[in-house]
Design a protein around this motif. Sequence first.
Motif, PDB file in Angstrom:
ATOM      1  N   THR A  50     -47.132  10.596  -2.181  1.00 39.43           N
ATOM      2  CA  THR A  50     -45.877   9.939  -2.541  1.00 39.43           C
ATOM      3  C   THR A  50     -45.312   9.192  -1.333  1.00 39.43           C
ATOM      4  O   THR A  50     -44.879   8.044  -1.454  1.00 39.43           O
ATOM      5  CB  THR A  50     -44.855  10.964  -3.069  1.00 39.43           C
ATOM      6  N   THR A  51     -45.343   9.833  -0.177  1.00 42.15           N
ATOM      7  CA  THR A  51     -44.867   9.182   1.043  1.00 42.15           C
ATOM      8  C   THR A  51     -45.726   7.962   1.353  1.00 42.15           C
ATOM      9  O   THR A  51     -45.207   6.895   1.703  1.00 42.15           O
ATOM     10  CB  THR A  51     -44.900  10.172   2.226  1.00 42.15           C
ATOM     11  N   TRP A  52     -47.030   8.116   1.222  1.00 39.41           N
ATOM     12  CA  TRP A  52     -47.936   7.002   1.484  1.00 39.41           C
ATOM     13  C   TRP A  52     -47.648   5.840   0.537  1.00 39.41           C
ATOM     14  O   TRP A  52     -47.534   4.685   0.959  1.00 39.41           O
ATOM     15  CB  TRP A  52     -49.388   7.461   1.324  1.00 39.41           C
ATOM     16  N   LEU A  53     -47.507   6.137  -0.739  1.00 44.24           N
ATOM     17  CA  LEU A  53     -47.272   5.104  -1.743  1.00 44.24           C
ATOM     18  C   LEU A  53     -45.923   4.425  -1.525  1.00 44.24           C
ATOM     19  O   LEU A  53     -45.807   3.198  -1.621  1.00 44.24           O
ATOM     20  CB  LEU A  53     -47.351   5.697  -3.151  1.00 44.24           C
ATOM     21  N   THR A  54     -44.898   5.198  -1.199  1.00 47.30           N
ATOM     22  CA  THR A  54     -43.581   4.631  -0.906  1.00 47.30           C
ATOM     23  C   THR A  54     -43.673   3.674   0.273  1.00 47.30           C
ATOM     24  O   THR A  54     -43.135   2.560   0.240  1.00 47.30           O
ATOM     25  CB  THR A  54     -42.565   5.749  -0.606  1.00 47.30           C
ATOM     26  N   ASN A  55     -44.374   4.092   1.325  1.00 45.21           N
ATOM     27  CA  ASN A  55     -44.521   3.236   2.500  1.00 45.21           C
ATOM     28  C   ASN A  55     -45.345   1.996   2.209  1.00 45.21           C
ATOM     29  O   ASN A  55     -45.086   0.920   2.761  1.00 45.21           O
ATOM     30  CB  ASN A  55     -45.103   4.026   3.664  1.00 45.21           C
ATOM     31  N   LEU A  56     -46.339   2.123   1.340  1.00 45.93           N
ATOM     32  CA  LEU A  56     -47.117   0.955   0.922  1.00 45.93           C
ATOM     33  C   LEU A  56     -46.210  -0.071   0.250  1.00 45.93           C
ATOM     34  O   LEU A  56     -46.259  -1.266   0.571  1.00 45.93           O
ATOM     35  CB  LEU A  56     -48.234   1.381  -0.037  1.00 45.93           C
ATOM     36  N   VAL A  57     -45.386   0.381  -0.660  1.00 48.94           N
ATOM     37  CA  VAL A  57     -44.473  -0.523  -1.365  1.00 48.94           C
ATOM     38  C   VAL A  57     -43.485  -1.158  -0.376  1.00 48.94           C
ATOM     39  O   VAL A  57     -43.269  -2.371  -0.390  1.00 48.94           O
ATOM     40  CB  VAL A  57     -43.725   0.219  -2.497  1.00 48.94           C
ATOM     41  N   LEU A  58     -42.898  -0.341   0.502  1.00 51.73           N
ATOM     42  CA  LEU A  58     -41.935  -0.866   1.477  1.00 51.73           C
ATOM     43  C   LEU A  58     -42.583  -1.886   2.413  1.00 51.73           C
ATOM     44  O   LEU A  58     -41.991  -2.927   2.711  1.00 51.73           O
ATOM     45  CB  LEU A  58     -41.323   0.274   2.282  1.00 51.73           C
ATOM     46  N   ALA A  59     -43.788  -1.587   2.893  1.00 47.90           N
ATOM     47  CA  ALA A  59     -44.481  -2.515   3.788  1.00 47.90           C
ATOM     48  C   ALA A  59     -44.817  -3.815   3.071  1.00 47.90           C
ATOM     49  O   ALA A  59     -44.725  -4.899   3.654  1.00 47.90           O
ATOM     50  CB  ALA A  59     -45.751  -1.861   4.333  1.00 47.90           C
TER      51      ALA A  59
END
Length: 138
Positions: A50-59
């Motif tokens: 979830t953290t990885w996916l959130t950061n992917l979207v933010l980046a």
Amino acid sequence: MLEKVTAGIVPNEAKGLEEPRSDKVTIRLSPKDIHSMTKRAKAEGFPSRTTWLTNLVLATLSKEPVLTDAEVNALRGSNRELAAIGRNLNQIARTLNVEFRDSDKLNKELIDRLLEQIDGHRDKVSNLIDRNMNRWGG
């Protein structure tokens, strides 16, 4: 309106104006894709997919680096090294300005070591940025 009237005296939390923490977004993926995402998140140092996916979207949205805790710690270490290099440069400048006749204390070996430290610092930061940009496909 409350902010204008209270002129910052009453914190936002007390005014009941706080924004919701976040909205939830749900996506559906195949078990194979979920497995791949979980594996990649773990390999890249994220605590959860979830953290990885959130950061992917933010980046992707911001086109800005999103760093892991390990990367932030690496940058902090890099800043400490840079501060030490700055202190060394101050000592060199002081020696040249104050004790010019004693400037033979500065030898090429000292300056070469300082240059190696600077190059090492630049390489670390450059590698960190490259890894981060490649992670998100930037």
